[in-house]
Design a protein around this motif. Structure first.
Motif, PDB file in Angstrom:
ATOM      1  N   SER A  32       0.863  -1.181   0.000  1.00 21.45           N
ATOM      2  CA  SER A  32       0.000   0.000   0.000  1.00 21.45           C
ATOM      3  C   SER A  32       0.906   1.239   0.000  1.00 21.45           C
ATOM      4  O   SER A  32       2.128   1.109   0.051  1.00 21.45           O
ATOM      5  N   GLY A 122      -3.473   4.881  -2.906  1.00 21.37           N
ATOM      6  CA  GLY A 122      -4.523   4.355  -2.058  1.00 21.37           C
ATOM      7  C   GLY A 122      -4.786   5.297  -0.903  1.00 21.37           C
ATOM      8  O   GLY A 122      -4.152   6.351  -0.779  1.00 21.37           O
ATOM      9  N   THR A 133      -6.977  -0.090   4.000  1.00 21.47           N
ATOM     10  CA  THR A 133      -6.315   0.740   2.985  1.00 21.47           C
ATOM     11  C   THR A 133      -6.405   0.042   1.633  1.00 21.47           C
ATOM     12  O   THR A 133      -5.587  -0.821   1.309  1.00 21.47           O
ATOM     13  N   TYR A 135      -5.887  -0.088  -2.437  1.00 20.52           N
ATOM     14  CA  TYR A 135      -4.888   0.567  -3.276  1.00 20.52           C
ATOM     15  C   TYR A 135      -4.812  -0.079  -4.654  1.00 20.52           C
ATOM     16  O   TYR A 135      -5.294  -1.196  -4.871  1.00 20.52           O
ATOM     17  N   HIS A 137      -1.727  -0.577  -7.766  1.00 23.22           N
ATOM     18  CA  HIS A 137      -0.265  -0.520  -7.855  1.00 23.22           C
ATOM     19  C   HIS A 137       0.209  -0.866  -9.268  1.00 23.22           C
ATOM     20  O   HIS A 137       0.606  -1.988  -9.561  1.00 23.22           O
ATOM     21  N   ASP A 172      -5.063  -3.544   2.685  1.00 22.69           N
ATOM     22  CA  ASP A 172      -4.476  -3.855   3.987  1.00 22.69           C
ATOM     23  C   ASP A 172      -5.524  -3.607   5.065  1.00 22.69           C
ATOM     24  O   ASP A 172      -6.172  -2.552   5.078  1.00 22.69           O
ATOM     25  N   ARG A 182      -3.453  -8.842   4.759  1.00 20.72           N
ATOM     26  CA  ARG A 182      -3.202  -8.217   3.464  1.00 20.72           C
ATOM     27  C   ARG A 182      -3.656  -9.118   2.322  1.00 20.72           C
ATOM     28  O   ARG A 182      -3.402 -10.314   2.332  1.00 20.72           O
TER      29      ARG A 182
END
Length: 201
Positions: A32, A122, A133, A135, A137, A172, A182
């Motif tokens: 994250s 995120g 969290t 996100y 990537h 997360d 996670r």
């Protein structure tokens, strides 16, 4: 709502970019935008199954990490990697951003090595008993296949150098007990998902 709309737009863009990616060496990054100081154990579906330990330590505002594990491919393979993450501060940015970089190798009958750079976006969302969290990537990766007799479903040809756009989405879940759960979902080929537990220090 604005943060959710931005995250959804980023996810759609990354998915479209990653659609032509070749098979990947990398297990999910599980990164994250927030640097951490922890140790975690992660499972993904690289090969039949892959198990990794990831150690991360805060350093100069970001973090650095070491990865080691085993992938149950046709002949079995040792996984080794190094990574870094550094937050990017942009005035007015509605969500958190971080620059990421890493290298990972697979040592076995079909050895592979690669590196990647990217950005993760995120936002931490407190829910009361824990913080989640989500996100996205996206990253640019280069993967080398030094040789080997077996494909293992990880690349089309041996002795190739592939440049790919890759991306994953994840979340997360940070609990007050210093434990983090996670999840990571890959938007390209290769290891398609992973899950892990990390103990924050």
């Amino acid at each position: 709502m604005k943060q959710i709309r931005i995250a959804a737009a980023l996810a759609l863009t990354a998915a479209l970019m990653a659609g032509s990616a070749q098979a990947q060496v990398y297990t999910p990054p599980f990164m994250s935008p927030t640097p951490t100081n922890d140790f975690g154990v992660y499972v993904s579906d690289l090969g039949d199954v892959a198990i990794e330990g990831i150690w991360r330590r805060l350093s100069r505002g970001g973090d650095i990490g070491l990865r080691a594990g085993y992938a149950d491919t046709e002949e079995g393979a040792l996984l080794l990697g190094i990574e870094l993450r550094n937050p990017v501060i942009l005035a007015g940015a509605p969500i958190g951003l971080a620059f990421t970089a890493g290298a990972q190798g697979m040592i076995g009958d079909d050895p592979r090595v690669g590196g990647q750079v990217g950005f993760v976006a995120g936002q931490a969302l407190p829910t009361g008993s824990f913080t989640v969290t989500p996100y996205i990537h996206p990253r640019l990766a280069i993967v080398a296949s030094p040789g080997g007799g077996n494909d293992n479903g990880l690349a089309e040809d041996d002795d190739e150098l592939d440049l790919d756009v890759r991306a994953d989405i994840g979340a997360d879940f940070d609990f007050a007990s210093n434990v983090s759960l996670r999840f990571g979902i890959n938007l390209a080929e290769g290891a398609s998902f992973g899950i892990g537990l990390a103990w924050r220090r």
